[in-house]
Design an enzyme around this catalytic site. Structure first.
Site, PDB file in Angstrom:
ATOM      1  N   ASP A  69       0.796  -1.237   0.000  1.00 58.14           N
ATOM      2  CA  ASP A  69       0.000   0.000   0.000  1.00 58.14           C
ATOM      3  C   ASP A  69       0.831   1.291   0.000  1.00 58.14           C
ATOM      4  O   ASP A  69       0.307   2.357  -0.313  1.00 58.14           O
ATOM      5  CB  ASP A  69      -0.923   0.038   1.231  1.00 58.14           C
ATOM      6  N   ARG A 127      -6.704  -2.747 -21.560  1.00 53.12           N
ATOM      7  CA  ARG A 127      -6.803  -1.702 -22.590  1.00 53.12           C
ATOM      8  C   ARG A 127      -7.054  -2.334 -23.980  1.00 53.12           C
ATOM      9  O   ARG A 127      -7.820  -1.806 -24.769  1.00 53.12           O
ATOM     10  CB  ARG A 127      -5.530  -0.868 -22.608  1.00 53.12           C
ATOM     11  N   ARG A 130     -15.074   0.405 -24.919  1.00 49.35           N
ATOM     12  CA  ARG A 130     -15.770   0.375 -23.629  1.00 49.35           C
ATOM     13  C   ARG A 130     -15.105   1.272 -22.583  1.00 49.35           C
ATOM     14  O   ARG A 130     -13.932   1.617 -22.698  1.00 49.35           O
ATOM     15  CB  ARG A 130     -15.737  -1.058 -23.076  1.00 49.35           C
ATOM     16  N   ARG A 169      -6.097  -0.143   0.379  1.00 48.71           N
ATOM     17  CA  ARG A 169      -6.825   0.135   1.615  1.00 48.71           C
ATOM     18  C   ARG A 169      -7.263   1.590   1.643  1.00 48.71           C
ATOM     19  O   ARG A 169      -8.048   1.999   0.806  1.00 48.71           O
ATOM     20  CB  ARG A 169      -5.965  -0.205   2.827  1.00 48.71           C
ATOM     21  N   ALA A 206      -4.197   5.834 -18.023  1.00 46.91           N
ATOM     22  CA  ALA A 206      -5.642   5.781 -17.741  1.00 46.91           C
ATOM     23  C   ALA A 206      -6.220   7.192 -17.841  1.00 46.91           C
ATOM     24  O   ALA A 206      -5.497   8.190 -17.766  1.00 46.91           O
ATOM     25  CB  ALA A 206      -5.875   5.215 -16.346  1.00 46.91           C
TER      26      ALA A 206
HETATM   27  O1  F6P Z   1      -2.543  -4.105   3.344  1.00 46.38           O
HETATM   28  C1  F6P Z   1      -2.393  -4.813   2.176  1.00 46.38           C
HETATM   29  C2  F6P Z   1      -3.713  -5.144   1.549  1.00 46.38           C
HETATM   30  O2  F6P Z   1      -3.460  -5.855   0.365  1.00 46.38           O
HETATM   31  C3  F6P Z   1      -4.650  -3.965   1.326  1.00 46.38           C
HETATM   32  O3  F6P Z   1      -4.353  -3.242   0.163  1.00 46.38           O
HETATM   33  C4  F6P Z   1      -5.968  -4.649   1.294  1.00 46.38           C
HETATM   34  O4  F6P Z   1      -6.985  -3.755   1.706  1.00 46.38           O
HETATM   35  C5  F6P Z   1      -5.835  -5.755   2.290  1.00 46.38           C
HETATM   36  O5  F6P Z   1      -4.456  -6.008   2.406  1.00 46.38           O
HETATM   37  C6  F6P Z   1      -6.559  -7.029   1.940  1.00 46.38           C
HETATM   38  O6  F6P Z   1      -6.397  -7.895   3.013  1.00 46.38           O
HETATM   39  P1  F6P Z   1      -6.775  -9.440   2.998  1.00 46.38           P
HETATM   40  O7  F6P Z   1      -5.743 -10.174   2.201  1.00 46.38           O
HETATM   41  O8  F6P Z   1      -6.760  -9.821   4.420  1.00 46.38           O
HETATM   42  O9  F6P Z   1      -8.118  -9.541   2.348  1.00 46.38           O
END
Ligand code: F6P
Length: 325
Positions: A131, A158, A166, A175, A190
């Site tokens: 993230d 693409r 589309r 997150r 994009a």
């Molecule tokens: O923190 C890393 C992450 O991949 C986030 O981007 C995402 O929201 C979350 O983990 C998903 O978590 P899980 O694998 O527990 O669903």
């Protein structure tokens, strides 16, 4: 606390490409500097349940190229309770671990901080999350690989978007942070990015549609940061309702974004910070994350790195805007 002889290492939270390179770096640099290294499996869960193994250099052979984490990982709820932390500390005592290295994201380093303070032991963090939302380091381990993975996927989307003329809403992870969405939107050419840092309402989308995207372009790609309330499906639905003339599709990239062989940048960042963790322990540092800022290794106090206000450079919004005409 006396002389540090044994260092424990664990990975926690969502896995990230490059975590293995970090495990290897901590293990090898630790052994090089005369420490014993113990690998702890399944993150804090393994610390609670005493899933610990002594590591030699062979345990980390051939892993620099591999995605995921050989130590496995978990999001431990129990560790967040006083009883869970106490059990984890009992393992620390039993295994004679004098210092701990935790590789993980925001939640994992928050746990590391609490543990280090509560039990007065040296705990060092490495920034392991796709993230890129840890404050005090320019990049986190896994972020670069994930950007490249997303880019490859969107390039493929693409092709089909062009062929069918589309609009695609592509949802990416991140997150509460828009680093992946904003930068990948630029890298993929994009037409727009929808990120948590900037409010996007349907009026903005209308304005965007009225730019005449379909008149001048064969397709349109909008990268959307995941969100439980208004992810790609939400925006696609609204556009379908309000602009029925557009042919809209959604692609949610999901967990494929977290896998794969780590990029050179992630392997190097993991190696530098891994060696940095051992150096920090030798210097008597504690309760900090090893980051790299402006090409310098930095020690970021846990209290700082888990700040929630790390934001991507706002100038990137202008870059995307100007390039997506
Ligand atoms: O923190 C890393 C992450 O991949 C986030 O981007 C995402 O929201 C979350 O983990 C998903 O978590 P899980 O694998 O527990 O669903």
């Amino acid at each position: 606390m006396g002389k540090i002889k044994t260092i424990g290492i664990l990975t926690s939270g969502g896995d990230a490409p490059g975590m293995n390179a970090a495990i290897r770096a901590v293990t090898r640099a630790g052994i090089y500097n005369g420490f014993n290294i113990k690998g702890i499996y399944r993150g804090y869960e393994g610390l609670i349940n005493d899933e610990v193994q002594t590591f030699s250099t062979e345990n980390v052979s051939g892993i620099v190229t591999r995605g995921g984490t050989i130590l496995k990982t978990a999001r431990s709820k129990e560790f967040m309770t006083p009883e869970g932390m106490q059990k984890a500390y009992e393992t620390i005592v039993k295994e004679e671990i004098d210092a701990l290295v935790v590789i993980g994201g925001n939640g994992s380093l928050t746990g590391a901080w609490k543990f280090g303070v509560e039990y007065d032991m040296p705990v060092i963090g490495l920034p392991g999350t796709i993230d890129n939302d840890l404050y005090g380091t320019d990049n986190t381990i896994g972020y670069d690989t994930t950007m490249n993975t997303i880019m490859e996927c969107v390039d493929r989307i693409r092709d089909t978007a062009n062929s069918h003329e589309r609009i695609f809403f592509v949802e990416v992870m991140g997150r509460d942070a828009g680093f992946l969405a904003q930068n990948c939107a630029i890298a993929c050419g994009a037409e727009a990015a929808i990120v948590p840092e900037e409010a996007t309402d349907v009026d903005q989308l209308a304005q965007f549609m009225s730019r005449g995207i379909r008149k001048s372009k064969k397709s349109c790609i909008v990268i959307v940061s995941e969100s439980p309330k208004c992810g790609a499906l939400y925006y696609a639905d609204r556009v379908k309702k309000e602009f029925p003339e557009f042919d809209v599709r959604v692609s949610i990239l999901g967990h494929l974004q977290r896998g794969g062989t780590p990029s050179a940048r992630d392997r190097i960042l993991a190696s530098i910070t891994g060696v940095g963790a051992i150096e920090a322990i030798k210097q008597g540092q504690r309760n900090c994350m090893i980051g790299v800022r402006n090409n310098e290794v930095v020690y970021v106090p846990f209290s700082e790195c888990i700040r929630t206000d790390k934001r991507f450079d706002k100038r990137l919004i202008k870059v995307l805007d100007e390039l997506s005409i």
